[in-house]
Scaffold this motif. Sequence first.
Motif, PDB file in Angstrom:
ATOM      1  N   ILE A 165      46.848 -89.670 -63.470  1.00  0.00           N
ATOM      2  CA  ILE A 165      46.049 -90.864 -63.248  1.00  0.00           C
ATOM      3  C   ILE A 165      46.741 -91.986 -63.998  1.00  0.00           C
ATOM      4  CG2 ILE A 165      43.837 -91.982 -63.630  1.00  0.00           C
ATOM      5  CD1 ILE A 165      43.741 -89.852 -61.494  1.00  0.00           C
ATOM      6  N   ILE A 166      47.149 -93.020 -63.266  1.00  0.00           N
ATOM      7  CA  ILE A 166      47.939 -94.107 -63.819  1.00  0.00           C
ATOM      8  C   ILE A 166      47.125 -95.389 -63.772  1.00  0.00           C
ATOM      9  CG2 ILE A 166      50.074 -95.437 -63.619  1.00  0.00           C
ATOM     10  CD1 ILE A 166      50.626 -92.530 -64.234  1.00  0.00           C
ATOM     11  N   PHE A 174      52.923-103.448 -66.210  1.00  0.00           N
ATOM     12  CA  PHE A 174      52.605-102.818 -67.487  1.00  0.00           C
ATOM     13  C   PHE A 174      51.806-101.536 -67.281  1.00  0.00           C
ATOM     14  CE2 PHE A 174      53.144-107.324 -68.381  1.00  0.00           C
ATOM     15  CZ  PHE A 174      54.132-107.255 -69.352  1.00  0.00           C
ATOM     16  N   LEU A 175      52.161-100.541 -68.058  1.00  0.00           N
ATOM     17  CA  LEU A 175      51.493 -99.242 -68.023  1.00  0.00           C
ATOM     18  C   LEU A 175      50.359 -99.276 -69.038  1.00  0.00           C
ATOM     19  CD1 LEU A 175      51.537 -96.338 -66.912  1.00  0.00           C
ATOM     20  CD2 LEU A 175      53.158 -95.753 -68.731  1.00  0.00           C
ATOM     21  N   LEU A 176      49.125 -99.256 -68.553  1.00  0.00           N
ATOM     22  CA  LEU A 176      47.955 -99.450 -69.403  1.00  0.00           C
ATOM     23  C   LEU A 176      47.187 -98.169 -69.671  1.00  0.00           C
ATOM     24  CD1 LEU A 176      46.647-102.689 -67.672  1.00  0.00           C
ATOM     25  CD2 LEU A 176      48.216-102.495 -69.607  1.00  0.00           C
ATOM     26  N   HIS A 177      47.375 -97.194 -68.804  1.00  0.00           N
ATOM     27  CA  HIS A 177      46.662 -95.922 -68.988  1.00  0.00           C
ATOM     28  C   HIS A 177      47.440 -94.841 -68.269  1.00  0.00           C
ATOM     29  CE1 HIS A 177      43.316 -93.102 -69.427  1.00  0.00           C
ATOM     30  NE2 HIS A 177      43.445 -92.821 -68.148  1.00  0.00           N
ATOM     31  N   HIS A 193      37.095 -99.798 -74.327  1.00  0.00           N
ATOM     32  CA  HIS A 193      37.959-100.766 -74.998  1.00  0.00           C
ATOM     33  C   HIS A 193      39.220-101.049 -74.167  1.00  0.00           C
ATOM     34  CE1 HIS A 193      40.276 -97.224 -76.403  1.00  0.00           C
ATOM     35  NE2 HIS A 193      41.279 -98.082 -76.470  1.00  0.00           N
ATOM     36  N   ILE A 194      39.634-100.078 -73.338  1.00  0.00           N
ATOM     37  CA  ILE A 194      40.798-100.307 -72.480  1.00  0.00           C
ATOM     38  C   ILE A 194      40.466-101.348 -71.427  1.00  0.00           C
ATOM     39  CG2 ILE A 194      42.332 -99.224 -70.797  1.00  0.00           C
ATOM     40  CD1 ILE A 194      42.052 -96.638 -72.323  1.00  0.00           C
ATOM     41  N   VAL A 242      51.060 -95.553 -75.099  1.00  0.00           N
ATOM     42  CA  VAL A 242      50.228 -96.370 -74.213  1.00  0.00           C
ATOM     43  C   VAL A 242      48.892 -96.685 -74.877  1.00  0.00           C
ATOM     44  CG1 VAL A 242      49.020 -96.405 -71.994  1.00  0.00           C
ATOM     45  CG2 VAL A 242      51.352 -95.529 -72.126  1.00  0.00           C
ATOM     46  N   ARG A 243      48.272 -95.691 -75.496  1.00  0.00           N
ATOM     47  CA  ARG A 243      46.993 -95.934 -76.171  1.00  0.00           C
ATOM     48  C   ARG A 243      47.143 -96.912 -77.337  1.00  0.00           C
ATOM     49  NH1 ARG A 243      46.550 -90.272 -75.914  1.00  0.00           N
ATOM     50  NH2 ARG A 243      47.029 -90.203 -78.153  1.00  0.00           N
ATOM     51  N   SER A 244      48.168 -96.734 -78.134  1.00  0.00           N
ATOM     52  CA  SER A 244      48.331 -97.572 -79.319  1.00  0.00           C
ATOM     53  C   SER A 244      48.730 -98.991 -78.939  1.00  0.00           C
ATOM     54  CB  SER A 244      49.363 -96.964 -80.269  1.00  0.00           C
ATOM     55  OG  SER A 244      50.637 -96.883 -79.660  1.00  0.00           O
TER      56      SER A 244
END
Length: 461
Positions: A165-166, A174-177, A193-194, A242-244
């Motif tokens: 899941i992208i 940008f790669l957000l998740h 929060h994302i 990605v999370r940070s």
Amino acid sequence: MDFQVVVLAGGNSKNLNPLVSKDVPKPLLPVANRPVLYYVLHQLGQSNLKDLIVVVEGEDAALLVGGWISKTFVDGLHVEIAAVPEDIGTAGALRAISHHLTAKDILVVSGDLVSDVPPGAVAATHRRHDAALTAMLCSVPVSGSSDSGSSGGKDKTKKSGRYNIIGLDPCKQFLLHIATGYEIEKDSRLQKHILHAVGQMEIRSDLMDAHMYAFKRSALQEVLDQKDTFQSLKQDVVPYLVRSQLKSEVLLNGISQAEENGNEKLSSLNNQVLVYQILANASTPSFHERYSMEPDGSSQSRKTHKCCAYIASNSSYCVRLNSIQAFMDINRDVTGEADHLLSDTSSDRDNIIGPSPKLGAKTTVGPQCILGEGSEIGDKCQVKRSVIGRHCRIGSHVKIVNSVVMNHVTIGDGCIIQGSVICNNVQLQERVVLKDCLVGAGFVVTMGNEYKGESLARKEK
């Protein structure tokens, strides 16, 4: 381009038993009569990325791979072979050779990737955005991604480990998740929060992590040093970066800046606004200058980084050889619709026999030939270390050794097939002997055939 390339070539992959052995480790597994590692190295050379570290699991496998590379790429590449212990994971392999990494940016690519996407395009995207991470994403093959390493129609619907899941920004830069299937099985929800941080996010399930990453060396080294339990790039390192990115984490002796200040909620909200502004304005020339300062002009105490995506076009070929089914699929494709991957030079095509030829009796084919689709092979021929294309007809008493027999091939009476891979929907006539072969689905046989060895995946359907 100041890039260092790390090719994670693997070793004796359990997913590929019995195809791999001590004599033929995974990097040397033949795809259209060339080791699978050839395709990655060739593409890197074409992109002028020639400073390579090839990481191989096991000393013996490393010697074999190093010997093949020294003969095949004599002048074109500068290759250093690094042997690492088996089963330490992709992150563990990078950690083991991290003292060899000196360039500003590192391109990491899986040695089992067969693709026509130029690695230089991924590297250029990474540099253009000054990213901490750039991941190459490609369309999921029609047959499904094979990340789990298993094959079979039922598995494809049951095992979500094959899919990702992208999450992307509206501009798809940008790669957000990112979540692998294994994470999706546990929890497929997006954290609030994302969504607050990015405003809009496009969720895709039709893209596959191709296991080609560009890292800023400082960011990669920091994660490898501080997260010593991380073993996988795909499942640990990449999702963490990605999370940070969205939380804008800074680790100070293991404590985030927000926790240290005792004002986590307010700081987290400010970070989300900051990161949203950064992502929205990443293309402006004064990007770093604008957001390295606090509103009052003082130095920004918190750092951020960007994670980018390079999305290959839908027409690109991109498959990893990490399962037996993938081995069959790639051999079929590279000798068929994706034959441009073999090479663009005529000298490398001298061992290819075009479609629909007729070979007379007692002909010897091979070693290292590719028989085109619809070929006819006469009686009492020999085929050695070659690929037999789809819809071929093989005469009687033919001996086939260490070869790949593609889909819908008919094999005549009294043939002997030894140490070979027989793909799907192959029909055997009478008194055919199979010795130590691997057989796909839809295998049709008549009476009087003989099986020897323990390598048959399916004897009959």
